[in-house]
Design a protein around this motif. Structure first.
Motif, mmCIF file in Angstrom:
data_model
loop_
_atom_site.group_PDB
_atom_site.id
_atom_site.type_symbol
_atom_site.label_atom_id
_atom_site.label_comp_id
_atom_site.label_asym_id
_atom_site.label_seq_id
_atom_site.Cartn_x
_atom_site.Cartn_y
_atom_site.Cartn_z
ATOM 1 N N SER A 158 31.825 -26.373 -21.508
ATOM 2 C CA SER A 158 30.386 -26.605 -21.531
ATOM 3 C C SER A 158 29.676 -25.722 -22.555
ATOM 4 N N ASN A 159 30.306 -24.643 -22.970
ATOM 5 C CA ASN A 159 29.676 -23.755 -23.952
ATOM 6 C C ASN A 159 30.050 -24.080 -25.379
ATOM 7 N N MET A 160 30.874 -25.102 -25.522
ATOM 8 C CA MET A 160 31.329 -25.361 -26.875
ATOM 9 C C MET A 160 30.322 -26.172 -27.662
ATOM 10 N N ASP A 161 30.254 -25.826 -28.917
ATOM 11 C CA ASP A 161 29.297 -26.469 -29.807
ATOM 12 C C ASP A 161 30.063 -27.464 -30.672
ATOM 13 N N PHE A 162 29.901 -28.716 -30.377
ATOM 14 C CA PHE A 162 30.652 -29.724 -31.113
ATOM 15 C C PHE A 162 30.007 -30.084 -32.440
ATOM 16 N N GLY A 163 28.838 -29.562 -32.696
ATOM 17 C CA GLY A 163 28.174 -29.822 -33.975
ATOM 18 C C GLY A 163 27.913 -31.303 -34.161
ATOM 19 N N ASP A 164 28.035 -31.723 -35.407
ATOM 20 C CA ASP A 164 27.726 -33.136 -35.646
ATOM 21 C C ASP A 164 28.901 -34.050 -35.316
ATOM 22 N N PHE A 165 29.978 -33.450 -34.870
ATOM 23 C CA PHE A 165 31.117 -34.236 -34.397
ATOM 24 C C PHE A 165 30.659 -35.113 -33.237
ATOM 25 N N LEU A 166 29.826 -34.512 -32.411
ATOM 26 C CA LEU A 166 29.327 -35.209 -31.236
ATOM 27 C C LEU A 166 28.453 -36.382 -31.652
ATOM 28 N N GLN A 167 27.557 -36.078 -32.574
ATOM 29 C CA GLN A 167 26.629 -37.105 -33.023
ATOM 30 C C GLN A 167 27.367 -38.242 -33.711
ATOM 31 N N ARG A 168 28.345 -37.842 -34.505
ATOM 32 C CA ARG A 168 29.131 -38.841 -35.234
ATOM 33 C C ARG A 168 29.872 -39.745 -34.276
ATOM 34 N N GLY B 154 32.944 -20.714 -30.071
ATOM 35 C CA GLY B 154 32.884 -22.021 -29.424
ATOM 36 C C GLY B 154 32.483 -23.139 -30.352
ATOM 37 N N VAL B 155 32.476 -22.855 -31.639
ATOM 38 C CA VAL B 155 32.016 -23.862 -32.592
ATOM 39 C C VAL B 155 33.188 -24.681 -33.113
ATOM 40 N N LEU B 156 32.958 -25.979 -33.118
ATOM 41 C CA LEU B 156 33.965 -26.910 -33.623
ATOM 42 C C LEU B 156 33.505 -27.396 -34.984
ATOM 43 N N LYS B 157 34.393 -27.411 -35.935
ATOM 44 C CA LYS B 157 33.997 -27.858 -37.268
ATOM 45 C C LYS B 157 35.008 -28.879 -37.757
ATOM 46 N N ARG B 158 34.489 -30.002 -38.155
ATOM 47 C CA ARG B 158 35.425 -31.018 -38.636
ATOM 48 C C ARG B 158 35.970 -30.619 -39.998
#
Lengths: 246, 427
Positions: free
Chosen positions: B327-337, B388-392
């Motif tokens: 729940s604390n992870m930041d999926f960035g624009d991966f989520l939006q995409r 917690g940041v995810l980066k494509r």
């Protein structure tokens, strides 16, 4: 020099946490200089004042401006400091017979010389048959400069592999190695023979930097190296290490 | 003197080019002592690394690989040219013959490649450095027609070279010039692959003897040594510090880890406990970061956790390095995409859970101890477990059956290893 007479107050302060007694000299335009008492006593005038015990309240008329005062103070200070330091000297003799007298502490930047001195093999002169006078004088210059810098600040500041741009020595070092190729190589050999790590690192790094942009052929030309490969042999070496050439 | 200058060159490529300047330069640069000084000076080198994706885990004529290389800033470079298959390895003469081939293991910048002459009764192994294109071929090993499944371990153990100075000895003699290696083939048990096995049949090649031999490995604790069980098979066999590690499974749970140290004892295994807070029923991935063994565990909709083995003694001491909650992870624009692509009307949480389902561990980032590469459906993501940041990183959608991470040290690993008694160099 200004002719107006103004007061110079000499006050004696004893600092609890220091062993050296300090005095404060105040110039005509109000600037104060705190110096070791022993230093101040280089001035006979001040010496008498202090010895007479009149200093706490006596105003001296000294017609000196701040700058004069500070310069004479600093001259006094530095002389005294030099006297206070271990000014044991050694003489280094170059291969072409020239003698150089240097502080022992400066000479000991060289591990080779350090060992000679510590082993007690140095009488008055240390002969350095592998180093010419021109190179030796430069080496001494390097050692002096680096010894000074080490003395002024924490010993750990002068790190041999330091490439910090805030290190004031870096600029000096860069200028120091702006010499012709032969001199540079002689400095490398001298640094190696005399075992001066910092100088060896500096000079070798300089040459490595000169090399890094060059092709093997350019290396041969710049450093006058004979290509002793036959064309087949050279092709073989290149083929085996093809990946590096791509 | 030449040595003193040359090892201060910033990168190995130039230094190797200079081998062609003159014969004297060749002898200095090729000398193991030079390599040692070079690597020591470049001790803080940020390694370049490459991911190799292979579409098979077995010998196959249609083996195909894709490469993704990373620069110092983690920017990937790769080609989508479909013709890049095994050209990466085309310096291996056997590849031009179109035999079935398979990359089976990697270590630093070396790959272990297996091939089989069709209809012949033996396998051939090659150890190669795809960057220098140097390779060596091992003696053939006879195949046992019945068993096709194997797990492979490729162990390289740098030799502590005889050194002149005590200082060098203390620092552990950083060099990859001299090493001994082993290739371990762990054979699948004949019947049921999920069977409890207290003994394993292995075939070991040692560079010290230059031959293959068979061995039977057992454990004094009567552990299940079978690495083909589902949880163990998923994590695979990992080489670290000259030893092989795999998961020890019992009753569908992780019991601990098997440690096999063939350089010291090729018949007995050791055992280490799992970390206290490891979830024993979930899958784990094993890997190596800076010569330390690590566990990564992804618990669906729960958390990502990372442990590192600090000490092998007393059945192992683990340290949890990172844990980040889902729940604390930041999926960035991966989520939006993902939402854009799937036309999802889901909440962020729900979309995350969907994406999470597709995530698998790829590798530990070789230069950043906090980050891991994850395979997420069609893309590869870099996940920093501390933030917690995810980066494509890039899209990759072809099937990946096996993957390897090649890490290039400051000086390329020589193949074959340099002999220990190299002539001394004069300056």
């Amino acid at each position: 020099m200004a002719s107006s007479s103004t007061s110079v107050v000499v006050s004696n302060k004893e600092k609890e946490n220091k062993n050296t007694k300090k005095v404060t000299l105040k110039s005509s335009d109000g600037e104060s200089f705190e110096v070791d008492e022993s230093v101040a006593m280089e001035s006979q005038t001040i010496k008498h004042i202090i010895e007479d015990g009149h200093y706490s309240s006596l105003a001296l008329s000294l017609s000196v401006k701040t700058t004069m005062a500070s310069s004479s103070t600093s001259v006094v200070v530095s002389n005294k400091e030099k006297e206070n330091k271990n000014t044991k000297k050694v003489t280094l003799k170059s291969s072409d017979g020239e003698s150089f007298e240097v502080d022992e502490s400066v000479a000991m930047e060289s591990q080779t010389i350090k060992h000679i001195i510590e082993d007690g093999c140095a009488n008055n002169e240390i002969p350095l048959p592998n180093v010419t006078s021109g190179i030796l004088s430069r080496v001494i210059e390097y050692c002096k400069k680096h010894k000074e810098a080490a003395g002024e600040s924490e010993p750990s500041v002068t790190s041999y592999t330091s490439n910090s741009t805030t290190n004031p020595l870096t600029e000096w070092d860069t200028e120091f190695v702006k010499v012709d190729q032969n001199t540079l190589f002689d400095l490398i050999l001298a640094a190696n023979y005399l075992d001066i790590k910092g100088l060896l690192d500096l000079t070798c790094k300089t040459v490595a930097d000169m090399m890094k942009g060059k092709t093997p052929q350019e290396i041969r030309e710049t450093f006058h190296i004979k290509n002793d490969y036959t064309p087949e042999e050279e092709a073989e070496v290149r083929k085996e290490n093809q990946w590096a050439f791509e | 003197m030449l040595l003193e200058i040359l090892y201060r060159l910033p990168c190995c490529r130039r230094a190797v080019q200079f081998k062609s300047v003159s014969k004297r330069w060749l002898s200095v640069i090729s000398n193991p002592y030079f390599i040692r000084r070079f690597m020591d000076r470049h001790r803080h080198y940020v390694c370049k690394f490459t991911h190799v994706f292979q579409n098979t885990i077995e010998l196959n004529v249609n083996t195909y690989i894709r490469l993704v290389s990373y620069d110092h800033n983690d920017n990937p470079s790769f080609k989508f040219d479909p013709r890049i298959g095994l050209e990466f390895l085309d310096f291996l003469p056997v590849l031009s013959l179109h035999y079935p081939v398979c990359i089976q293991a990697s270590f630093n910048d070396l790959l272990l490649v297996c091939t089989q002459v069709p209809k012949a009764s033996f396998f051939e192994y090659y150890i190669c450095n795809p960057f220098t294109k140097h390779w060596l071929k091992l003696p053939p090993i006879p195949t046992d027609g019945t068993r096709t499944r194997v797990m492979i371990g490729f162990l390289c153990d740098p030799c502590i070279c005889d050194s002149d100075s005590d200082n060098d000895r203390e620092q552990g003699c950083i060099t990859n010039a001299h090493y001994r290696f082993m290739v371990v083939r762990i054979l699948c048990p004949e019947e049921n692959t999920t069977q409890f096995q207290t003994q394993l049949q292995v075939q070991i090649f040692s560079s010290e003897t230059n031959e293959w031999r068979n061995s039977v490995v057992s454990s004094p604790r009567k552990l299940n040594l079978n690495p083909f069980m589902p949880i163990a098979c998923y994590a695979g066999v990992i080489a670290c510090n000259g030893m092989l590690h795999w998961v020890c499974v019992k009753d569908k749970e992780i019991k601990g880890f098997v440690v096999f140290d063939p350089f010291n004892d090729s018949e007995q295994c050791h055992y280490i406990h799992p970390p206290i807070d490891l979830s024993l029923r979930h899958y784990v991935s094993l890997g190596v970061f800076r010569r330390r063994l690590r566990i990564f565990q992804l618990i669906y909709a729960g958390s990502f956790s990372l442990w590192e083995l600090e000490d092998y003694s007393n059945a192992g001491t683990w340290c949890m390095k990172q844990k980040v909650y889902f729940s604390n992870m930041d999926f960035g624009d991966f989520l939006q995409r993902a939402k854009n692509i799937h036309g999802l009307d889901y909440s962020d949480e729900r979309t995350k859970m969907m994406l999470y389902r597709d995530m698998t561990f790829l590798a530990f980032h070789p230069n950043d101890g906090d980050s891991v590469f994850l395979h997420c459906g069609n893309s590869v993501q870099l996940c920093n477990l501390r933030t917690g940041v995810l980066k494509r990183v890039y899209y990759y959608s072809s099937p990946v059956r096996s993957k390897f991470q090649l890490v290039q040290p400051s000086w390329p690993t020589p193949v074959p290893p340099l002999p220990l008694n190299a002539p001394s160099i004069s300056n």
